[in-house]
Design a protein around this motif. Structure first.
Motif, PDB file in Angstrom:
ATOM      1  N   ASN A  57     -35.069   0.059  15.792  1.00  0.00           N
ATOM      2  CA  ASN A  57     -36.076  -0.210  16.659  1.00  0.00           C
ATOM      3  C   ASN A  57     -35.623   0.637  18.041  1.00  0.00           C
ATOM      4  O   ASN A  57     -36.650   1.275  18.546  1.00  0.00           O
ATOM      5  CB  ASN A  57     -35.782  -1.669  17.127  1.00  0.00           C
ATOM      6  N   VAL A  58     -34.542   0.762  18.489  1.00  0.00           N
ATOM      7  CA  VAL A  58     -34.081   1.298  19.808  1.00  0.00           C
ATOM      8  C   VAL A  58     -34.519   2.886  19.415  1.00  0.00           C
ATOM      9  O   VAL A  58     -34.929   3.487  20.227  1.00  0.00           O
ATOM     10  CB  VAL A  58     -32.673   1.158  19.826  1.00  0.00           C
ATOM     11  N   VAL A  59     -33.875   3.235  18.287  1.00  0.00           N
ATOM     12  CA  VAL A  59     -34.059   4.906  17.973  1.00  0.00           C
ATOM     13  C   VAL A  59     -35.474   5.090  18.074  1.00  0.00           C
ATOM     14  O   VAL A  59     -35.895   6.143  18.414  1.00  0.00           O
ATOM     15  CB  VAL A  59     -33.170   5.143  16.793  1.00  0.00           C
ATOM     16  N   GLU A  60     -36.330   4.305  17.375  1.00  0.00           N
ATOM     17  CA  GLU A  60     -37.738   4.597  17.372  1.00  0.00           C
ATOM     18  C   GLU A  60     -38.365   4.649  18.703  1.00  0.00           C
ATOM     19  O   GLU A  60     -39.331   5.613  18.990  1.00  0.00           O
ATOM     20  CB  GLU A  60     -38.677   3.567  16.517  1.00  0.00           C
ATOM     21  N   LEU A  61     -37.889   3.739  19.467  1.00  0.00           N
ATOM     22  CA  LEU A  61     -38.416   3.751  20.844  1.00  0.00           C
ATOM     23  C   LEU A  61     -38.254   5.102  21.634  1.00  0.00           C
ATOM     24  O   LEU A  61     -39.227   5.533  22.311  1.00  0.00           O
ATOM     25  CB  LEU A  61     -37.809   2.478  21.541  1.00  0.00           C
ATOM     26  N   LEU A  62     -36.729   5.469  21.552  1.00  0.00           N
ATOM     27  CA  LEU A  62     -36.579   6.603  22.243  1.00  0.00           C
ATOM     28  C   LEU A  62     -37.128   7.894  21.710  1.00  0.00           C
ATOM     29  O   LEU A  62     -37.696   8.596  22.653  1.00  0.00           O
ATOM     30  CB  LEU A  62     -34.911   6.834  22.145  1.00  0.00           C
ATOM     31  N   VAL A  63     -37.247   8.089  20.282  1.00  0.00           N
ATOM     32  CA  VAL A  63     -38.083   9.061  19.654  1.00  0.00           C
ATOM     33  C   VAL A  63     -39.551   9.145  20.369  1.00  0.00           C
ATOM     34  O   VAL A  63     -40.180   9.964  20.707  1.00  0.00           O
ATOM     35  CB  VAL A  63     -38.011   9.263  18.340  1.00  0.00           C
ATOM     36  N   ASP A  64     -40.158   7.944  20.141  1.00  0.00           N
ATOM     37  CA  ASP A  64     -41.615   7.794  20.467  1.00  0.00           C
ATOM     38  C   ASP A  64     -41.747   8.281  22.063  1.00  0.00           C
ATOM     39  O   ASP A  64     -42.543   9.060  22.376  1.00  0.00           O
ATOM     40  CB  ASP A  64     -42.086   6.347  20.299  1.00  0.00           C
ATOM     41  N   THR A  65     -40.818   7.837  22.789  1.00  0.00           N
ATOM     42  CA  THR A  65     -41.136   8.209  24.216  1.00  0.00           C
ATOM     43  C   THR A  65     -40.889   9.510  24.719  1.00  0.00           C
ATOM     44  O   THR A  65     -41.456  10.045  25.387  1.00  0.00           O
ATOM     45  CB  THR A  65     -39.875   7.281  24.993  1.00  0.00           C
ATOM     46  N   LEU A  66     -39.758  10.224  24.050  1.00  0.00           N
ATOM     47  CA  LEU A  66     -39.660  11.436  23.946  1.00  0.00           C
ATOM     48  C   LEU A  66     -40.848  12.621  23.400  1.00  0.00           C
ATOM     49  O   LEU A  66     -41.175  13.413  24.261  1.00  0.00           O
ATOM     50  CB  LEU A  66     -38.267  12.203  23.448  1.00  0.00           C
ATOM     51  N   ASP A  67     -41.463  11.959  22.432  1.00  0.00           N
ATOM     52  CA  ASP A  67     -42.598  12.671  21.955  1.00  0.00           C
ATOM     53  C   ASP A  67     -43.744  12.812  22.703  1.00  0.00           C
ATOM     54  O   ASP A  67     -44.235  13.631  22.948  1.00  0.00           O
ATOM     55  CB  ASP A  67     -42.863  11.842  20.508  1.00  0.00           C
ATOM     56  N   ASN A  68     -43.849  11.518  23.206  1.00  0.00           N
ATOM     57  CA  ASN A  68     -45.012  11.374  24.182  1.00  0.00           C
ATOM     58  C   ASN A  68     -44.865  12.299  25.457  1.00  0.00           C
ATOM     59  O   ASN A  68     -45.822  12.856  25.993  1.00  0.00           O
ATOM     60  CB  ASN A  68     -45.072   9.872  24.544  1.00  0.00           C
ATOM     61  N   PHE A  69     -43.593  12.233  25.778  1.00  0.00           N
ATOM     62  CA  PHE A  69     -43.301  12.851  27.091  1.00  0.00           C
ATOM     63  C   PHE A  69     -43.736  14.465  26.711  1.00  0.00           C
ATOM     64  O   PHE A  69     -44.278  15.051  27.699  1.00  0.00           O
ATOM     65  CB  PHE A  69     -41.928  12.834  27.413  1.00  0.00           C
TER      66      PHE A  69
END
Lengths: 239, 169
Positions: A57-69
């Motif tokens: 969950n945590v890693v997906e959130l992190l990757v998603d945020t950075l991808d969106n950025f």
């Protein structure tokens, strides 16, 4: 008061002196921690679940945020670069924050074997290396997506007389990019170093506020700005 | 009265230099004042929805506009408490003038700080009008402020070179 970069070891290879500095050792430590963390996450996520739980969950959130950025900054090119810039961002962020953590001590005048780390990004060699990556990426991807002739022609825009200014402008980018990060982190390091030389009543409580501003606020902001400017340079060279 | 020695000359010039460096404080003052004014205006116009985001953006922008002031403070404090010129070999007049020059260079910080404050004010105004756009407004503001900082960074490079690098050895 000692803000200089200490030398950990001097290697002699074939008459050449190779200096292993504090910044190099600290950035190896940071890179090592990141690699171990990545391997740990990988082993935990051997078979990813459809509905993420726990660490996934945590890693997906992190990757998603950075991808969106990276997608919102670089537009249509964003997806391709997001793994590189996410790594760069995490590395710079950890380097900026490393002054808050203990590491090996290289200062011969300091009695203990461990000391608070000197952030690697407070060394101009580190930040300039990072900025040079951006510089070569800007030129390389510019040539790749526009072709050599279009790239050279763009250097003469808007008129031929301005070509030298365009070239100087391109060369000034890595300098300002690297010194922005270096100056901010070094400034924080110097102020904190000077502050810790005050008599002890001044050292109760107040350093928390100073660390909050100079290490956490400036560290997060400068890593964000470095990565965002780098993204902007590369994506504008490609259009 | 003590005679004029080389060290006294360097220390005296450092004192002037430290004072001169702090003139740059005009910049953050003007810039942050402008940002504060614009944020106040935004809160007054649209307190229910835009008040909190405008205040947040103003604080973030004002903190970035403070950077030049902190650079000046670093140079001034280094000259006062950790002066590297005192122990250096060389012509005293050149070393003293280096301290003075480092202080003078830092005055340049005024410009970036005023500009960054202006950007922060405009961002606070925009967010006050359209709070939903906060993240993209903040991003544009930070990008512009980072570019506006460039000349201040150049001044800091020169000041640090004058203080720490033995240029004319």
């Amino acid at each position: 008061m000692d803000f200089s970069i200490h030398v950990a070891k001097v290697l002699q290879i074939g008459g050449l002196e190779i200096w292993i500095t504090e910044s190099m050792v600290n950035s190896w430590i940071i890179a090592g921690i990141l690699i171990l963390l990545a391997l740990f996450v990988r082993s935990k996520m051997r078979d990813p679940e459809k509905v993420p739980t726990g660490i996934q969950n945590v890693v997906e959130l992190l990757v998603d945020t950075l991808d969106n950025f990276s997608e919102s900054t670089m537009g249509k090119h964003g997806r391709k670069f997001s793994s590189f810039y996410a790594g760069l961002f995490i590395y710079i962020l950890l380097s900026n924050l490393s002054g808050l953590f203990l590491g090996p001590n290289w200062n011969p005048e300091f009695p203990l074997p461990v000391n608070f780390m000197r952030p690697p990004t407070a060394d101009v060699a580190v930040t300039f290396a990072l900025a040079l990556i951006t510089f070569f990426m800007t030129q390389g991807f510019g040539i790749k997506s526009k072709g050599v002739f279009k790239w050279m022609k763009d250097m003469t825009e808007p008129m031929v007389l301005l070509t030298p200014l365009n070239i100087i402008g391109e060369l000034a980018n890595p300098v300002s990019l690297s010194f922005r990060l270096f100056g901010n982190i070094l400034g924080g390091t110097i102020i904190m170093g000077l502050y810790y030389n005050l008599p002890w009543p001044a050292l109760v409580g107040i350093p928390v506020v100073l660390h909050g501003y100079f290490d956490i606020f400036a560290g997060v902001l400068q890593s964000f700005i470095f990565v965002m400017l780098s993204m902007t340079f590369v994506s504008s060279a490609m259009d | 009265m003590d005679e004029l020695t080389g060290k006294a000359l360097i220390l005296g010039m450092s004192a002037i230099g430290a004072g001169l460096a702090m003139i740059a404080g005009i910049g953050p003052g003007v810039g942050q004042g402008f940002a504060a004014g614009k944020a106040t205006e935004a809160v007054g116009n649209n307190r229910e929805h835009g008040g909190k985001p405008a205040t947040l953006v103003m604080l973030l922008g004002a903190a970035v506009a403070e950077t030049s002031g902190i650079f000046s403070l670093v140079v001034a404090i280094v000259m006062l408490f950790a002066n590297p010129l005192v122990t250096r070999e060389g012509a005293f007049i050149v070393l003293g003038a280096s301290a003075l020059g480092a202080g003078l260079a830092m005055i340049a910080g005024m410009g970036p700080a005023i500009g960054q404050g202006y950007a922060a004010g405009k961002a606070a105004e925009a967010v006050g009008k359209r709070p939903k756009l906060q993240s993209s407004v903040v991003r544009t503001m930070l990008l512009g402020q980072a570019v506006a900082q460039t000349t201040g960074i150049y001044a800091l490079i020169i000041a640090l070179i004058l203080l720490f690098v033995n240029v004319w050895a």
